[in-house]
Scaffold this motif. Structure first.
Motif, mmCIF file in Angstrom:
data_model
loop_
_atom_site.group_PDB
_atom_site.id
_atom_site.type_symbol
_atom_site.label_atom_id
_atom_site.label_comp_id
_atom_site.label_asym_id
_atom_site.label_seq_id
_atom_site.Cartn_x
_atom_site.Cartn_y
_atom_site.Cartn_z
ATOM 1 N N LYS A 146 0.704 -1.136 -0.109
ATOM 2 C CA LYS A 146 -0.231 -0.016 -0.107
ATOM 3 C C LYS A 146 0.762 1.175 -0.072
ATOM 4 C CE LYS A 146 -3.832 -2.561 2.176
ATOM 5 N NZ LYS A 146 -5.241 -2.214 2.386
ATOM 6 N N ASN A 171 -2.335 -6.692 -10.539
ATOM 7 C CA ASN A 171 -3.213 -6.442 -9.330
ATOM 8 C C ASN A 171 -4.765 -6.306 -9.716
ATOM 9 O OD1 ASN A 171 -0.518 -6.234 -8.413
ATOM 10 N ND2 ASN A 171 -0.925 -4.282 -7.260
ATOM 11 N N ARG A 172 -5.009 -5.766 -10.744
ATOM 12 C CA ARG A 172 -6.478 -5.427 -11.064
ATOM 13 C C ARG A 172 -7.214 -6.698 -11.892
ATOM 14 N NH1 ARG A 172 -7.797 -0.339 -10.322
ATOM 15 N NH2 ARG A 172 -6.614 0.524 -8.402
ATOM 16 N N HIS A 175 -5.307 -10.849 -10.657
ATOM 17 C CA HIS A 175 -5.717 -11.088 -9.270
ATOM 18 C C HIS A 175 -7.340 -11.145 -9.163
ATOM 19 C CE1 HIS A 175 -2.949 -11.940 -6.559
ATOM 20 N NE2 HIS A 175 -1.946 -11.358 -7.181
ATOM 21 N N THR A 176 -8.140 -10.538 -10.073
ATOM 22 C CA THR A 176 -9.522 -10.510 -9.917
ATOM 23 C C THR A 176 -9.971 -11.849 -10.683
ATOM 24 O OG1 THR A 176 -9.597 -7.985 -9.448
ATOM 25 C CG2 THR A 176 -11.554 -9.196 -10.478
ATOM 26 N N ARG A 290 -14.706 -16.674 -4.562
ATOM 27 C CA ARG A 290 -13.645 -15.702 -4.222
ATOM 28 C C ARG A 290 -12.282 -16.657 -4.135
ATOM 29 N NH1 ARG A 290 -13.620 -14.926 1.795
ATOM 30 N NH2 ARG A 290 -15.711 -13.939 1.430
ATOM 31 N N HIS A 318 -2.175 -15.410 -3.189
ATOM 32 C CA HIS A 318 -3.482 -15.140 -3.878
ATOM 33 C C HIS A 318 -4.687 -14.941 -3.085
ATOM 34 C CE1 HIS A 318 -3.463 -14.642 -8.278
ATOM 35 N NE2 HIS A 318 -2.263 -15.163 -8.250
ATOM 36 N N ALA A 319 -4.620 -15.559 -2.066
ATOM 37 C CA ALA A 319 -5.818 -15.327 -1.081
ATOM 38 C C ALA A 319 -5.748 -14.110 -0.294
ATOM 39 C CB ALA A 319 -5.908 -16.639 -0.216
ATOM 40 N N ASN A 320 -4.456 -13.714 0.017
ATOM 41 C CA ASN A 320 -4.198 -12.306 0.725
ATOM 42 C C ASN A 320 -2.898 -11.752 -0.078
ATOM 43 O OD1 ASN A 320 -5.776 -13.310 3.271
ATOM 44 N ND2 ASN A 320 -4.563 -15.021 2.880
ATOM 45 N N PRO A 321 -3.337 -10.829 -1.271
ATOM 46 C CA PRO A 321 -2.181 -10.294 -1.885
ATOM 47 C C PRO A 321 -1.516 -9.347 -1.214
ATOM 48 C CG PRO A 321 -4.541 -10.577 -2.967
ATOM 49 C CD PRO A 321 -4.913 -10.790 -1.656
ATOM 50 N N THR A 322 -2.107 -8.440 -0.343
ATOM 51 C CA THR A 322 -1.298 -7.600 0.340
ATOM 52 C C THR A 322 -0.262 -8.241 1.408
ATOM 53 O OG1 THR A 322 -3.008 -6.915 1.781
ATOM 54 C CG2 THR A 322 -2.978 -5.827 -0.233
ATOM 55 N N CYS B 9 -8.410 -7.027 2.799
ATOM 56 C CA CYS B 9 -6.944 -6.231 3.208
ATOM 57 C C CYS B 9 -7.176 -4.934 3.887
ATOM 58 C CB CYS B 9 -6.377 -6.309 1.769
ATOM 59 S SG CYS B 9 -6.971 -4.836 0.830
ATOM 60 N N THR B 38 -13.932 -4.052 -7.643
ATOM 61 C CA THR B 38 -13.414 -4.878 -6.823
ATOM 62 C C THR B 38 -12.254 -4.004 -6.094
ATOM 63 O OG1 THR B 38 -11.791 -5.625 -8.275
ATOM 64 C CG2 THR B 38 -13.459 -7.094 -8.256
ATOM 65 N N ASP B 41 -6.827 -2.413 -3.734
ATOM 66 C CA ASP B 41 -5.435 -2.813 -3.305
ATOM 67 C C ASP B 41 -5.359 -4.491 -3.454
ATOM 68 O OD1 ASP B 41 -4.825 -0.569 -2.768
ATOM 69 O OD2 ASP B 41 -5.219 -0.525 -0.438
ATOM 70 N N CYS B 42 -6.431 -5.306 -3.121
ATOM 71 C CA CYS B 42 -6.122 -6.516 -3.110
ATOM 72 C C CYS B 42 -6.828 -7.390 -4.338
ATOM 73 C CB CYS B 42 -6.542 -7.204 -1.844
ATOM 74 S SG CYS B 42 -8.439 -7.587 -1.759
ATOM 75 N N GLY B 43 -7.778 -6.741 -5.059
ATOM 76 C CA GLY B 43 -8.302 -7.144 -6.339
ATOM 77 C C GLY B 43 -9.072 -8.535 -6.047
ATOM 78 N N VAL B 44 -9.181 -8.932 -4.695
ATOM 79 C CA VAL B 44 -9.987 -10.172 -4.507
ATOM 80 C C VAL B 44 -11.506 -10.067 -4.055
ATOM 81 C CG1 VAL B 44 -10.078 -12.463 -2.884
ATOM 82 C CG2 VAL B 44 -7.876 -11.593 -3.734
ATOM 83 N N TYR B 46 -15.230 -8.555 -3.879
ATOM 84 C CA TYR B 46 -15.976 -7.955 -4.750
ATOM 85 C C TYR B 46 -16.866 -6.621 -3.997
ATOM 86 C CZ TYR B 46 -16.139 -12.032 -7.626
ATOM 87 O OH TYR B 46 -15.782 -12.953 -8.624
#
Lengths: 397, 56
Positions: A146, A171-172, A175-176, A290, A318-322, B9, B38, B41-44, B46
């Motif tokens: 961040k 990231n956008r 990851h989505t 998810r 991938h479950a917790n990208p940050t 996140c 989405t 920051d994390c894109g995960v 919705y």
């Protein structure tokens, strides 16, 4: 060795020591390996010495992964905030950024000022490209964080291999949409890496550019505005690589072209092995569930994880990208790769061998259990795969 | 004006502030963000997974 402690109201004293703490310094001394070939060339006078870094990357690292094995150790969740706050870990990633510029400039100088055979120029371009591929990995770690300073460093280091769209697209976009049939950065069962690359490289650029365009349009700005994060990174690439061409002459054109391609291909290789065949289910609304840890292939091999800032703990990423690299966890019952990334890259480069090793692993995963409807399959190969494995048939590991 | 948080996140969308980098001016209601929104920051996570922290 630093030990983190916490007095927990229910669990009592919790303490954790990161056994890999000082091993992470290896990421900072990695440039020694690209430079090792040049050093040995000066020592021996033989251009064969220039192949040493490539031999190390593609043959020695997989053997070291096999020899040193896995580390499945996790930090306790309660300790993670302290671990994330420890600036030591992030400083290591910061230091690697200028080193990526330095190594490319040093190798370009060597290529531009020595009489080398065409094979030696190719070896140096691949060596520099492999190291700049690690630069994309550093950008990956920094670009998910961040603080604006870390995102700026990611943009800078992406300029070295001229891949400035990566963080936005990754990231956008990735990851989505990870582990869905439409994601150009998730490989499908039956799809070879040589087919995947034609979907992955153009698809990623197009998606990253579109996303930046949409963001800038919301700001009432043109996609060609100076605020375009992709163009900013590519402008630095133009200065860096244009400067190298001016300084060292025409030989830089093929050298840099191969260097850039090989760095991109490192990312293609990583994307290929990270989600092969894995697919998210759709929920009642018709939307993909998810992203869960079992939607990525994981690896806990010590050596290559140290080189790659824990990228191989990809399931948690991938479950917790940050989450920062030092805090990424292993879980039970994850899709597990049978070697570290560099060994798996080699396997991917031989498609028939890759299918032989990986297809049965995909089908044996607990959430798939032989059900082909839960596999991300290349539509061109569907018939052949159904004929081979049957619809819903259980396949032993 | 409400503040909404990503449960994955902890990215926060403050309606009073908007998100300048994303192109959402101050005062943009979370409700009026695009449906395909989405977490930036994390894109995960919705849009409908965001949790309201405070509102008045």
């Amino acid at each position: 060795m630093t030990t983190y402690t916490l007095q927990h109201p229910d669990k009592g004293l919790i303490s954790y020591t990161d056994k890999k703490r000082y091993l992470w310094i290896a990421s900072v001394i990695m440039p020694i390996f690209p430079m090792l070939g040049i050093f040995c060339y000066y020592q021996t006078g033989s251009q064969w010495a220039l192949a040493i870094p490539l031999v190390f990357t593609y043959l020695v690292i997989p053997v070291l992964d096999w020899l040193f094995g896995s580390d499945e150790n996790n930090p306790p969740e309660e300790i993670v905030p302290q671990l994330e706050e420890d600036r030591y870990y992030r400083i290591l990633t910061y230091i690697t950024v200028p080193m990526h510029f330095g190594v490319l400039i040093a190798i370009a100088w060597f290529v531009g000022t020595h009489e080398l055979t065409i094979w030696s120029v190719i070896a140096m371009a691949l060596t520099a490209g492999s190291y700049s591929g690690l630069g994309i990995n550093t950008a990956h770690e920094l670009g998910h964080k961040k603080p604006p300073f870390e995102r700026l460093l990611a943009k800078l280091v992406l300029a070295v291999p001229a891949y400035g769209h990566f963080c936005i697209e990754h990231n956008r976009g990735h990851h989505t949409h990870v582990a869905t049939p439409g994601d150009p950065a998730s490989s499908r069962m039956g799809e070879s890496i040589y087919k995947f690359i034609w979907r992955e490289i153009p698809g990623a650029f197009k998606r990253g550019w579109e996303q930046e365009k949409v963001r800038l349009n919301r700001l009432d700005k043109s996609v060609w505005s100076l605020d375009n994060d992709i163009l900013q990174s590519f402008a630095i690439s133009a200065v860096l690589q244009g400067g190298l061409i001016i300084a060292f002459g025409w030989i830089m054109l093929p050298f840099l072209a191969l260097h850039n391609f090989w760095a991109w291909f490192q990312l293609t290789s990583a994307n290929y092995i990270e989600h092969y065949g894995l697919k998210r289910d759709k929920d009642a609304n018709g939307r993909y569930e998810r992203c869960q840890p079992h939607h990525s292939w994981n690896a806990n091999y010590i050596f290559s994880n140290i080189v790659l800032f824990h990228l191989e703990r990809h399931s948690d990423h991938h479950a917790n990208p940050t989450r920062r690299y030092q805090s990424l966890r292993n879980f039970e019952d994850l899709p597990e790769l049978p070697n570290g990334y560099y060994g798996m890259y080699l396997l991917a480069y031989v498609p028939w061998l890759w299918y032989r090793v990986m297809d049965k692993r995909v089908l044996a995963l607990p959430h798939i259990n032989g059900d082909l409807s839960r596999v991300n399959i290349d539509p061109d190969c569907r018939e052949a795969i159904v004929a081979k494995y049957g619809q819903g048939e259980l396949v032993a590991a | 004006m409400a503040v909404l948080e990503c449960p994955g996140c902890q990215y926060r969308y403050d309606e009073a502030q908007g998100d300048a980098h994303e192109g959402y001016p101050p005062g943009t209601l979370f409700e009026s963000l695009p449906e395909e929104f989405t977490c930036p920051d994390c894109g995960v996570r919705y849009k409908e997974e965001f949790q309201k922290l405070v509102s008045d």
